[in-house]
Scaffold this motif. Structure first.
Motif, short mmCIF file in Angstrom:
data_model
loop_
_atom_site.label_atom_id
_atom_site.label_comp_id
_atom_site.label_asym_id
_atom_site.label_seq_id
_atom_site.Cartn_x
_atom_site.Cartn_y
_atom_site.Cartn_z
N ALA A 25 0.82 -1.20 0.00
CA ALA A 25 0.00 0.00 0.00
C ALA A 25 0.86 1.26 0.00
O ALA A 25 0.53 2.25 -0.65
CB ALA A 25 -0.94 0.00 1.20
N LEU A 29 0.81 4.80 -2.77
CA LEU A 29 0.42 6.14 -2.34
C LEU A 29 1.53 7.16 -2.60
O LEU A 29 2.70 6.87 -2.38
CB LEU A 29 0.09 6.14 -0.85
N PRO A 35 -0.78 4.57 4.45
CA PRO A 35 -2.05 3.83 4.57
C PRO A 35 -2.51 3.74 6.03
O PRO A 35 -1.71 3.73 6.95
CB PRO A 35 -1.69 2.44 4.04
N GLN A 37 -3.79 1.63 9.01
CA GLN A 37 -3.59 0.25 9.38
C GLN A 37 -4.57 -0.17 10.46
O GLN A 37 -4.89 0.61 11.36
CB GLN A 37 -2.16 0.01 9.86
N ALA A 42 -3.12 -3.08 6.11
CA ALA A 42 -3.52 -1.75 5.61
C ALA A 42 -4.91 -1.89 5.00
O ALA A 42 -5.31 -2.96 4.55
CB ALA A 42 -2.53 -1.26 4.56
N ALA A 44 -7.52 -0.87 2.06
CA ALA A 44 -7.59 -0.37 0.69
C ALA A 44 -8.97 -0.69 0.16
O ALA A 44 -9.72 -1.47 0.76
CB ALA A 44 -6.51 -1.00 -0.18
N ALA A 75 -6.93 4.32 -1.60
CA ALA A 75 -6.23 3.68 -0.48
C ALA A 75 -6.11 4.71 0.64
O ALA A 75 -5.84 5.87 0.39
CB ALA A 75 -4.84 3.21 -0.90
N TRP A 76 -6.35 4.28 1.87
CA TRP A 76 -6.27 5.18 2.99
C TRP A 76 -5.05 4.89 3.81
O TRP A 76 -4.71 3.81 4.08
CB TRP A 76 -7.50 5.07 3.88
#
Length: 76
Positions: A25, A29, A35, A37, A42, A44, A75-76
């Motif tokens: 991830a 990015l 990301p 978690q 992670a 996504a 994706a964060w």
């Protein structure tokens, strides 16, 4: 040629999240993002968005096709 001002309505949003390897991830990015978690994973996902009544803004509101192909990766 100038693009017309477009109008639409979001009819449906469908988020689908899943867990991924945090190292993978991070590579997806841009810096400085990291990301989120949860435990050792992670988070996504993808989001499907259905737009309705896609049309130039000057047309009447009831006119226009639907589009349900606007999926993109997040994706964060």
């Amino acid at each position: 040629m100038r693009q017309p001002h477009m109008s639409s309505v979001v009819e449906r949003r469908l988020p689908v999240n899943h867990r991924v390897d945090p190292e993978g991830a991070v590579r997806l990015l841009p810096a400085p993002l990291r990301p989120q978690q949860v435990g050792r994973w992670a988070v996504a996902g993808i989001r499907l968005i259905r737009l309705g009544r896609v049309r130039p803004a000057w047309l009447p509101g009831g006119v226009g096709p639907r589009s349900e192909n606007a999926a993109h990766r997040v994706a964060w």
